[in-house]
Design a protein around this motif. Structure first.
Motif, PDB file in Angstrom:
ATOM      1  N   THR A  33      -3.566  13.193  -0.886  1.00  0.00           N
ATOM      2  CA  THR A  33      -2.642  13.790   0.282  1.00  0.00           C
ATOM      3  C   THR A  33      -2.972  15.598   0.509  1.00  0.00           C
ATOM      4  O   THR A  33      -2.125  15.865  -0.428  1.00  0.00           O
ATOM      5  CB  THR A  33      -1.199  13.415   0.135  1.00  0.00           C
ATOM      6  OG1 THR A  33      -0.952  13.347   1.005  1.00  0.00           O
ATOM      7  CG2 THR A  33      -0.590  13.661  -1.248  1.00  0.00           C
ATOM      8  N   LYS A  34      -2.640  15.678   1.303  1.00  0.00           N
ATOM      9  CA  LYS A  34      -2.288  17.326   1.707  1.00  0.00           C
ATOM     10  C   LYS A  34      -1.533  17.859   1.863  1.00  0.00           C
ATOM     11  O   LYS A  34      -1.066  19.160   1.697  1.00  0.00           O
ATOM     12  CB  LYS A  34      -3.674  17.223   3.836  1.00  0.00           C
ATOM     13  CG  LYS A  34      -5.135  17.458   3.423  1.00  0.00           C
ATOM     14  CD  LYS A  34      -6.001  17.639   4.474  1.00  0.00           C
ATOM     15  CE  LYS A  34      -7.049  17.799   4.061  1.00  0.00           C
ATOM     16  NZ  LYS A  34      -7.682  17.662   4.690  1.00  0.00           N
ATOM     17  N   TYR A  35      -0.380  16.738   2.587  1.00  0.00           N
ATOM     18  CA  TYR A  35       1.173  16.373   2.972  1.00  0.00           C
ATOM     19  C   TYR A  35       1.485  17.369   2.132  1.00  0.00           C
ATOM     20  O   TYR A  35       2.554  18.457   1.752  1.00  0.00           O
ATOM     21  CB  TYR A  35       1.651  15.503   3.581  1.00  0.00           C
ATOM     22  CG  TYR A  35       3.276  15.972   3.948  1.00  0.00           C
ATOM     23  CD1 TYR A  35       3.078  16.639   5.214  1.00  0.00           C
ATOM     24  CD2 TYR A  35       4.052  15.844   3.349  1.00  0.00           C
ATOM     25  CE1 TYR A  35       4.174  16.994   5.748  1.00  0.00           C
ATOM     26  CE2 TYR A  35       5.616  15.952   3.856  1.00  0.00           C
ATOM     27  CZ  TYR A  35       5.134  16.336   4.961  1.00  0.00           C
ATOM     28  OH  TYR A  35       6.343  17.305   5.113  1.00  0.00           O
ATOM     29  N   TYR A  36       1.284  16.720   0.924  1.00  0.00           N
ATOM     30  CA  TYR A  36       2.287  16.860  -0.648  1.00  0.00           C
ATOM     31  C   TYR A  36       1.337  17.108  -1.499  1.00  0.00           C
ATOM     32  O   TYR A  36       2.169  17.968  -2.480  1.00  0.00           O
ATOM     33  CB  TYR A  36       2.285  15.249  -0.933  1.00  0.00           C
ATOM     34  CG  TYR A  36       3.675  14.510  -0.090  1.00  0.00           C
ATOM     35  CD1 TYR A  36       4.761  14.998  -0.438  1.00  0.00           C
ATOM     36  CD2 TYR A  36       3.365  13.178   0.585  1.00  0.00           C
ATOM     37  CE1 TYR A  36       6.073  13.729   0.326  1.00  0.00           C
ATOM     38  CE2 TYR A  36       3.999  12.354   1.413  1.00  0.00           C
ATOM     39  CZ  TYR A  36       5.064  13.028   1.061  1.00  0.00           C
ATOM     40  OH  TYR A  36       6.107  12.556   1.948  1.00  0.00           O
ATOM     41  N   ASN A  37       0.081  17.697  -1.424  1.00  0.00           N
ATOM     42  CA  ASN A  37      -1.007  18.733  -2.167  1.00  0.00           C
ATOM     43  C   ASN A  37      -0.541  17.782  -3.418  1.00  0.00           C
ATOM     44  O   ASN A  37      -0.505  18.719  -4.246  1.00  0.00           O
ATOM     45  CB  ASN A  37      -0.142  19.939  -2.068  1.00  0.00           C
ATOM     46  CG  ASN A  37      -1.499  21.251  -2.855  1.00  0.00           C
ATOM     47  OD1 ASN A  37      -2.384  20.726  -2.617  1.00  0.00           O
ATOM     48  ND2 ASN A  37      -1.158  21.456  -3.711  1.00  0.00           N
ATOM     49  N   ALA A  88       0.803   8.731   5.228  1.00  0.00           N
ATOM     50  CA  ALA A  88      -0.412   7.762   6.080  1.00  0.00           C
ATOM     51  C   ALA A  88      -1.682   8.883   5.626  1.00  0.00           C
ATOM     52  O   ALA A  88      -2.186   8.772   6.697  1.00  0.00           O
ATOM     53  CB  ALA A  88       1.195   8.558   7.142  1.00  0.00           C
ATOM     54  N   ASP A  89      -0.834  10.287   5.234  1.00  0.00           N
ATOM     55  CA  ASP A  89      -2.084  10.928   5.340  1.00  0.00           C
ATOM     56  C   ASP A  89      -3.155  10.409   3.989  1.00  0.00           C
ATOM     57  O   ASP A  89      -3.728  11.315   3.717  1.00  0.00           O
ATOM     58  CB  ASP A  89      -2.086  12.202   5.566  1.00  0.00           C
ATOM     59  CG  ASP A  89      -1.242  12.656   4.074  1.00  0.00           C
ATOM     60  OD1 ASP A  89      -0.622  11.970   3.469  1.00  0.00           O
ATOM     61  OD2 ASP A  89      -1.239  14.236   4.313  1.00  0.00           O
ATOM     62  N   ILE A 121     -17.494  12.712  -1.330  1.00  0.00           N
ATOM     63  CA  ILE A 121     -17.126  12.882   0.022  1.00  0.00           C
ATOM     64  C   ILE A 121     -15.989  12.385   0.818  1.00  0.00           C
ATOM     65  O   ILE A 121     -14.897  11.906  -0.271  1.00  0.00           O
ATOM     66  CB  ILE A 121     -18.151  12.019   0.662  1.00  0.00           C
ATOM     67  CG1 ILE A 121     -19.644  12.179   0.956  1.00  0.00           C
ATOM     68  CG2 ILE A 121     -18.196  11.370   1.916  1.00  0.00           C
ATOM     69  CD1 ILE A 121     -19.999  10.578   1.143  1.00  0.00           C
ATOM     70  N   SER A 122     -15.262  13.175   0.929  1.00  0.00           N
ATOM     71  CA  SER A 122     -13.963  13.311   1.718  1.00  0.00           C
ATOM     72  C   SER A 122     -14.168  12.071   3.196  1.00  0.00           C
ATOM     73  O   SER A 122     -13.904  12.887   3.784  1.00  0.00           O
ATOM     74  CB  SER A 122     -13.145  14.437   2.277  1.00  0.00           C
ATOM     75  OG  SER A 122     -13.114  15.393   0.865  1.00  0.00           O
ATOM     76  N   THR A 123     -12.830  11.216   3.327  1.00  0.00           N
ATOM     77  CA  THR A 123     -12.985  10.044   3.260  1.00  0.00           C
ATOM     78  C   THR A 123     -10.933   9.856   3.791  1.00  0.00           C
ATOM     79  O   THR A 123     -11.240   9.490   2.369  1.00  0.00           O
ATOM     80  CB  THR A 123     -13.779   8.611   4.128  1.00  0.00           C
ATOM     81  OG1 THR A 123     -14.048   8.042   4.790  1.00  0.00           O
ATOM     82  CG2 THR A 123     -13.529   8.433   2.419  1.00  0.00           C
ATOM     83  N   ASN A 124     -10.751   8.986   5.201  1.00  0.00           N
ATOM     84  CA  ASN A 124      -9.608   8.247   4.693  1.00  0.00           C
ATOM     85  C   ASN A 124      -9.587   7.021   4.865  1.00  0.00           C
ATOM     86  O   ASN A 124      -8.836   6.097   5.252  1.00  0.00           O
ATOM     87  CB  ASN A 124      -8.348   8.886   5.644  1.00  0.00           C
ATOM     88  CG  ASN A 124      -9.730   8.813   7.561  1.00  0.00           C
ATOM     89  OD1 ASN A 124     -10.109   8.441   7.194  1.00  0.00           O
ATOM     90  ND2 ASN A 124      -8.216   9.002   8.629  1.00  0.00           N
ATOM     91  N   SER A 180       0.941  -1.323  -0.155  1.00  0.00           N
ATOM     92  CA  SER A 180      -0.184   0.087  -0.150  1.00  0.00           C
ATOM     93  C   SER A 180       0.916   1.396  -0.051  1.00  0.00           C
ATOM     94  O   SER A 180       1.763   1.496   0.719  1.00  0.00           O
ATOM     95  CB  SER A 180      -0.972   0.188   1.502  1.00  0.00           C
ATOM     96  OG  SER A 180      -1.262   1.260   1.150  1.00  0.00           O
ATOM     97  N   MET A 181       0.305   2.542  -0.504  1.00  0.00           N
ATOM     98  CA  MET A 181       1.314   3.167  -0.554  1.00  0.00           C
ATOM     99  C   MET A 181       1.007   4.201   0.863  1.00  0.00           C
ATOM    100  O   MET A 181       1.529   5.291   0.941  1.00  0.00           O
ATOM    101  CB  MET A 181       0.655   4.363  -1.750  1.00  0.00           C
ATOM    102  CG  MET A 181       0.764   4.235  -3.426  1.00  0.00           C
ATOM    103  SD  MET A 181       2.839   4.486  -2.937  1.00  0.00           S
ATOM    104  CE  MET A 181       2.933   6.302  -3.310  1.00  0.00           C
TER     105      MET A 181
END
Length: 346
Positions: free
Chosen positions: A211-215, A162-163, A185-188, A156-157
């Protein structure tokens, strides 16, 4: 002799011209999705050059270039390949490291200058869409099952991001595309239930990784469509009712019968019934008849010397004795006769 000299001189001049005119590759670009890496470049080939130009690609960790004690050792990735690209996925580049890449062109043993490219998988790699998306019915809702984007080794990526999350876009299917109303819908989570849907209606779903961290965000998956369930049909309700009758009702009946038999058993153990001739029916105040034990007066208790319980075989003998003792002796009135022996037979 002069001819041989001229031929050699011509060959040397030609090779020098080729070497001078051989340009390096241009516009080096790394196409990287998840952990799949492909280096591509452009090459402008001159009409004066031979048609067959090959390319050599090498790479090295940037950290190794900072070590001064020994010369750097470049690792070959593609050697003398006619393609304008080189696949680097199989070399298992460390995701959080920085690498230096270089490419050169070659013709008949002549080489161009190196063209360089710096590559950091952590910063330069894009993210792919989910590996798979499935739709299943869950009551009156649609359940979306998402499989994470996978690396080149099928892991898995999320091991690297992680986010990692997902945008789930769904809409009611219409023939008129302008009438489409999409909801997101946004979900993890990897399993999401879409509720509040219209019964017996077709819905379509597509999913995007981000991913928010890397945008970064991926492309959407291909739409999947499924018809939502409505209310339970009559045959299904009837089937459930029949199953209830077949399974539950016999259990209730068996439980009732078992409880009744158990109560009779315990009643016979703790409250045994007395013989009928020891019970006298007496009218109660309401006019009914309730069983009562035979009461003995003090006078009759005095007239009985002893009581014997005998078997059924002696019934006739007992009755004859009672008849003989029924006539009172001379000088005694009937009420004052005494019974010497009272036989009770079962």
């Amino acid at each position: 002799m002069i001819a041989v000299f001229l031929v050699c001189l011509l060959s040397w001049c030609r090779s020098s011209a080729v070497a001078t005119a051989l340009p390096p590759p241009q516009d080096l670009t790394m196409v990287a999705i998840n952990t799949n890496y492909t280096l591509r470049w452009n090459y402008k080939q001159s009409a004066a050059l031979p048609n067959q130009v090959t390319f050599t690609t090498e790479f090295i960790s940037k950290y190794m270039l900072t070590i001064k004690k020994k010369p750097p050792v470049w690792k070959p990735a593609c050697k003398e390949s006619p393609e304008h690209s080189c696949e680097l996925t199989s070399f298992d580049l460390y995701y959080f490291s920085i690498y230096k890449l270089r490419v050169r062109a070659s013709v008949n043993g002549n080489h161009s200058a190196w063209a360089f490219k710096e590559f950091c998988p952590d910063k330069d790699t894009g993210i792919g869409p989910p590996s798979s998306v499935k739709l299943t019915l869950a009551g009156y809702s649609l359940e979306v099952s998402i499989v994470d984007p996978l690396t080149s080794t099928n892991s898995s990526m999320k091991d690297y991001m992680a986010d990692l999350s997902y945008n789930i876009c769904y809409w009611e299917r219409h023939e008129d595309e302008e009438a489409l109303i999409m909801e997101t819908i946004s979900t993890n989570s990897n399993v999401v239930a879409l509720s509040g849907l219209k019964p017996l209606t077709w819905y379509c779903v597509r999913v995007q990784s981000y991913t928010k961290y890397y945008n970064r965000s991926s492309s959407f998956t291909s739409p999947l469509c499924m018809k939502n369930d409505g209310h339970a049909p009559c045959w299904q309700i009837l089937l459930i009712f029949m199953a209830f009758l077949v399974i539950v009702v016999p259990l209730v009946v068996l439980l009732a019968v078992g409880s009744f038999r158990c109560s009779r058993f315990w009643k016979s153990v703790f409250h045994p019934e007395l013989p009928s001739f020891l019970i006298e029916s007496r009218r109660d105040s309401t006019g009914g008849r309730s069983p009562q034990l035979i009461t003995m007066s003090i006078e009759s208790e005095r007239l009985c010397d002893n009581m014997t319980v005998c078997p059924k075989s002696s019934v006739l003998e007992t009755l004859s004795l009672l008849k003989e003792s029924a006539a009172p002796p001379l000088g005694l009135n009937p009420d004052s006769r005494s019974l010497k022996v009272l036989h009770i037979c079962f």
